[in-house]
Design an enzyme around this catalytic site. Structure first.
Site, mmCIF file in Angstrom:
data_model
loop_
_atom_site.group_PDB
_atom_site.id
_atom_site.type_symbol
_atom_site.label_atom_id
_atom_site.label_comp_id
_atom_site.label_asym_id
_atom_site.label_seq_id
_atom_site.Cartn_x
_atom_site.Cartn_y
_atom_site.Cartn_z
ATOM 1 C CG ASP A 148 34.636 49.063 -75.136
ATOM 2 O OD1 ASP A 148 33.551 48.547 -74.821
ATOM 3 O OD2 ASP A 148 35.012 50.167 -74.674
ATOM 4 C CB VAL A 180 30.855 49.481 -76.212
ATOM 5 C CG1 VAL A 180 30.017 49.207 -77.454
ATOM 6 C CG2 VAL A 180 30.873 50.974 -75.926
ATOM 7 C CG ASP A 181 33.916 44.638 -75.880
ATOM 8 O OD1 ASP A 181 33.507 44.282 -76.993
ATOM 9 O OD2 ASP A 181 35.082 45.011 -75.679
ATOM 10 C CE1 TYR A 182 28.579 42.605 -67.874
ATOM 11 C CE2 TYR A 182 26.859 44.249 -68.219
ATOM 12 C CZ TYR A 182 27.330 43.123 -67.563
ATOM 13 O OH TYR A 182 26.547 42.510 -66.616
ATOM 14 N N GLY A 185 27.356 42.250 -75.243
ATOM 15 C CA GLY A 185 27.161 40.894 -74.760
ATOM 16 C C GLY A 185 25.757 40.674 -74.228
#
Length: 409
Positions: A148, A180-182, A185
């Site tokens: 991230d 950014v991961d969220y 997702g």
């Protein structure tokens, strides 16, 4: 009450860490049967990302930490060594009866094991195969790994985040959580849902979805990046300043801080009255929002001095009466104590083998007919291996024991 929206959808989840698992968790919340594949012995990489861990009743070290717990509820954990031929066969056998295959391995890794899109499509023509990577399936950076924070930097997010250049501590700054991961997702979930709908209306055609963190963070910069595309100029870091109406930002009071966004001229007039400086509303330098943007530093400095004359509670009460968007700067304890957050039920409880009332964050979607009400605890490593392989593939106890002895499961 109707069945959950994704009841009947089966997902084989080979993702690890955060972006992919968050997406699979979203789909599981919505009713999909998600089978999470983990490495025997160690499991998802997130399990080793450090404390805090749940306390084992027997005092033993375990791998159920907060990083893993936030992204893996409502799933089944099955341990399979995909580097072994037997493990690869298990994955292919499970994939034959799945709607979605999710993975976040480096580009080309799963092809070595016969688990790439073409191989899985050959045994299940309607499969929705979703690959979540750092840089995508194409381009010169495709083989690279990344996390991230790397994408917050490379995608430009850090360049517009942080204190202003003339303030102490100025310079690019990472957003606190793995945002950014969220967002990746969420994009992954949208892509899978769209592909499932397309399959339904197109006669059963599956497809390969390519989602990556770099694309996601660039797209997420929205109006900030559009400014650059329109005039070719890099937007400056603005600290806590807002992104439209002015004045907008964090202001210190006698006992803490609050966040204020004055969205239009009428709100500005009312705010000036609340602050005891109604004459500001007729000052030519601040008359219209564009004027206040042009003279932003001056009006922000004036407001800063005015807010220092009283408490957070006093100003919030008066601003809310005047219909001005504002709020306290809460830490996490205050977030979960907030009456609105409590009314919305953002903290949910579930029974976990290690903790009778484990707190989790509820799914942010609220449905009138198909509400998300079940929050099964994030599974222990390999908790469902025997159940899934016996019920889905017909493995008996002797077969399961042999595979375990060989290190396949």
């Amino acid at each position: 009450m109707s069945a959950l929206p994704l009841s009947g959808i089966r997902i084989l989840d080979l993702t690890r860490v955060l972006a992919g698992p968050l997406s699979a968790q979203m789909l599981a919340d919505l009713g999909a049967d998600v089978i999470k594949i983990e490495r025997p012995g160690t499991g998802d990489d997130a399990r080793a990302f450090g404390p805090p861990y749940l306390k084992d009743p027997d005092g033993k070290a375990n791998n159920n930490n907060s990083f893993y717990l936030c992204a893996n509820r409502n799933k089944k954990s099955v341990t399979v060594n995909i580097a072994s031929a037997e493990g690869q066969e298990i994955i292919r056998a499970l994939a034959k009866d799945c709607d979605v295959f999710m993975e976040n391995y480096k580009v080309g890794d799963l092809k070595r094991y016969g688990l790439d899109y073409e191989a899985i499509r050959a045994i299940n023509g309607g499969i929705i195969y979703c690959s979540v990577t750092g840089f995508g399936q194409t381009g010169p950076y495709a083989p690279r790994a990344g996390y991230d924070a790397i994408f917050q930097a490379m995608g430009g997010l850090m360049s517009v985040t942080g204190h202003m250049d003339d303030e102490p501590g100025a310079g690019p700054m990472k957003v606190g959580p793995s945002i950014v991961d969220y967002m990746t997702g969420m994009n992954t979930s949208i892509g899978i849902l769209a592909a499932l709908y397309h399959r339904k209306v197109s006669g059963g055609a599956g497809q390969h979805i390519d989602v990556c963190l770099l694309d996601t963070v660039i797209a997420s910069l929205s109006h900030w990046l559009q400014i650059y595309l329109v005039n070719g100029k890099q937007p400056p870091r603005r600290g806590t300043w807002g992104n439209g109406g002015m004045p907008a930002g964090m202001f210190r009071c006698t006992d803490g801080e609050l966040m204020l966004v004055v969205g239009n001229d009428a709100q500005f007039t009312r705010t000036c009255a609340v602050l005891g400086a109604p004459e500001l509303a007729s000052d030519p330098k601040f008359l219209k929002n564009n004027d206040r943007v042009t003279n932003g530093k001056e009006i922000m400095a004036i407001f800063a001095g005015l807010f220092l004359k009283n408490t957070v509670g006093h100003w919030l009460e008066q601003l809310e009466k005047a219909g001005i968007p504002c709020g306290p700067v809460n830490d996490f304890a205050h977030v979960f104590a907030d009456p609105q957050v409590r009314a919305r039920g953002m903290e949910v409880k579930t029974a976990h083998p290690f903790e009778q009332h484990l707190s989790l964050i509820r799914n942010a979607l609220t449905f009138s007919e198909t509400p998300v009400t079940e929050y099964r605890y994030p599974p222990l490593l390999g908790e469902h291996t025997a159940e899934v392989l016996s019920s889905k593939l017909g493995y008996d106890a002797a077969k399961l024991d042999a595979l375990k002895q060989q290190g396949v499961i």
